[in-house]
Design a protein around this motif. Structure first.
Motif, PDB file in Angstrom:
ATOM      1  N   ASP A 240       0.824  -1.203   0.000  1.00 52.43           N
ATOM      2  CA  ASP A 240       0.000   0.000   0.000  1.00 52.43           C
ATOM      3  C   ASP A 240       0.863   1.260   0.000  1.00 52.43           C
TER       4      ASP A 240
ATOM      5  N   ASN B 140       2.967  -0.858   3.742  1.00 48.67           N
ATOM      6  CA  ASN B 140       2.504  -2.085   4.379  1.00 48.67           C
ATOM      7  C   ASN B 140       2.160  -3.141   3.336  1.00 48.67           C
TER       8      ASN B 140
ATOM      9  N   TRP C 281      -0.275  -6.358   2.126  1.00 52.08           N
ATOM     10  CA  TRP C 281      -1.572  -6.996   2.267  1.00 52.08           C
ATOM     11  C   TRP C 281      -1.472  -8.363   1.600  1.00 52.08           C
TER      12      TRP C 281
ATOM     13  N   THR D 284      -3.147 -12.319   1.009  1.00 54.33           N
ATOM     14  CA  THR D 284      -4.313 -13.191   1.081  1.00 54.33           C
ATOM     15  C   THR D 284      -3.844 -14.636   1.081  1.00 54.33           C
TER      16      THR D 284
ATOM     17  N   VAL E 216      -7.308 -12.496   5.140  1.00 52.21           N
ATOM     18  CA  VAL E 216      -6.565 -11.354   4.600  1.00 52.21           C
ATOM     19  C   VAL E 216      -5.759 -10.752   5.745  1.00 52.21           C
TER      20      VAL E 216
ATOM     21  N   LYS F 245      -2.927  -7.635   6.939  1.00 53.21           N
ATOM     22  CA  LYS F 245      -2.143  -6.426   6.735  1.00 53.21           C
ATOM     23  C   LYS F 245      -0.917  -6.533   7.632  1.00 53.21           C
TER      24      LYS F 245
ATOM     25  N   THR G  35      -6.122  -8.432  10.734  1.00 55.04           N
ATOM     26  CA  THR G  35      -6.505  -9.728  10.174  1.00 55.04           C
ATOM     27  C   THR G  35      -7.997  -9.726   9.912  1.00 55.04           C
TER      28      THR G  35
ATOM     29  N   VAL H  82      -6.021  -7.803  -2.935  1.00 52.32           N
ATOM     30  CA  VAL H  82      -6.449  -6.598  -2.221  1.00 52.32           C
ATOM     31  C   VAL H  82      -5.985  -5.369  -2.993  1.00 52.32           C
TER      32      VAL H  82
ATOM     33  N   VAL I 117      -5.787  -1.081  -2.248  1.00 50.07           N
ATOM     34  CA  VAL I 117      -5.875  -0.159  -1.106  1.00 50.07           C
ATOM     35  C   VAL I 117      -5.890   1.287  -1.592  1.00 50.07           C
TER      36      VAL I 117
ATOM     37  N   PHE J  81     -10.074  -0.301   1.639  1.00 53.80           N
ATOM     38  CA  PHE J  81      -9.569  -1.271   0.676  1.00 53.80           C
ATOM     39  C   PHE J  81     -10.671  -2.172   0.134  1.00 53.80           C
TER      40      PHE J  81
ATOM     41  N   VAL K 224     -11.369  -6.135  -1.470  1.00 57.86           N
ATOM     42  CA  VAL K 224     -10.887  -7.511  -1.514  1.00 57.86           C
ATOM     43  C   VAL K 224     -11.631  -8.255  -2.616  1.00 57.86           C
TER      44      VAL K 224
END
Length: 318
Positions: A101, A105, A107, A109, A116, A118, A128, A148, A150, A156, A158
């Motif tokens: 992002d 950070n 993300w 899956t 999911v 972060k 989570t 994901v 963002v 965000f 998904v």
């Protein structure tokens, strides 16, 4: 409108020579560092490349119940390809999507855990979503979530995914806001939403993989466009660079001849194909199964391969 988009993609099938070329001898991994199937790839503002991989685990039905023992996230220097760090051991069942992002950070899956995550670049979990190993289709559960996207405000989307065939919007805190999509071939319907990205206009672009198309939506999930054709093939992953160019990895549509499968595609904001590069195969610059794609701050393009179990770097020709 949809027909015009399809006709354009067909009409641009005979492009000039590819504008991107593979960087040989990238990456430089230490002996014994196994990637396995590379499911997700992303690049941060420091030109660090993150790879979410399965460390030798293969897709099976049903999935294993035990976590992969070896590290599943590898961090590489984008310029040199050298390994900087690795983490994620004893944590994931079946790694899938990876997104970096605007704050750096990650993300992630996991289609095996139906969750999911972060995380910080070092692997600390910040958020989570979903219940571990419990699939579902309500607001608190996923069923094999794939990717994901963002926004700058931290909210965000998904793409969820192999079973639920929907896109869900969450707040930055992880609170459900809305969703759209169901199984089908019509506008706003999906047959495996696999990759997802947001452009500078706020449009949400989804790789509708098994329908072999990209669907473009407004921020609320309203259908805008469909982009499809032989040059797009079967889109698995998508990334949008700082200039608004859209990069897609075609995992290889069985409806095309082998020589026309497995390529990376660059489009402009209107969905017009600018460049295609790579081809089906196991050599340098070829893909056995392109699964995800990312673009670095310097414009370098990275493609994560499934069957090929590697990540390749491409740069624009001078």
């Amino acid at each position: 409108m949809r027909l015009a988009c399809s006709i354009f993609l067909l009409a641009t099938a005979a492009l000039a020579q590819p504008q991107h070329e593979v960087v040989t001898n990238w990456p430089q991994l230490p002996e014994g560092h196994q990637l396995g199937l590379c499911a997700g790839v992303g690049v941060d503002a420091q030109n660090r490349v993150f790879i979410f991989h399965r460390s030798g685990r293969t897709w099976s039905n049903p999935f294993p119940t035990e976590a992969i023992v070896a590290p599943t996230v590898s961090l590489l220097d984008g310029a040199s390809g050298k390994l900087l760090s690795a983490w994620g051991e004893n944590r994931f069942i079946m790694p899938h999507g990876l997104t970096v992002d605007h704050e750096g950070n990650l993300w992630l899956t996991d289609v095996g855990l139906h969750q999911v995550f972060k995380c910080t670049p070092e692997g600390k979990v910040l958020l989570t979503l979903g219940e571990a190993s419990v699939p579902g289709n309500d607001h608190a559960h996923f069923n094999l979530p794939t990717d994901v996207a963002v926004l700058r405000d931290g909210s965000f989307y998904v793409s969820d995914g192999y079973k639920n065939t929907r896109v869900i919007k969450f707040s930055a805190a992880g609170q459900f806001e809305f969703e759209w999509g169901t199984k089908g071939k019509g506008n706003g319907e999906f047959n495996l939403p696999h990759g997802i990205a947001i452009d500078a206009l706020g449009r949400v672009i989804v790789c509708d993989r098994e329908n072999e198309r990209l669907q473009v939506f407004d921020a609320k999930g309203g259908f805008l466009h469909e982009w499809k054709g032989p040059q797009i093939g079967k889109p698995y992953g998508i990334e949008i660079d700082a200039n608004g160019r859209i990069f897609v990895i075609d995992g290889g549509s069985p409806s095309l001849k082998p020589a026309e499968r497995g390529k990376a595609v660059e489009l402009d904001a209107q969905g017009q194909v600018i460049d295609t590069f790579g081809s089906f195969g196991s050599g340098a610059g070829q893909f056995q199964l392109g699964h995800d794609i990312a673009v670095g701050p310097d414009g370098a393009v990275y493609v994560a391969e499934g069957t090929g179990a590697r990540v390749q770097k491409f740069v624009r020709k001078k």
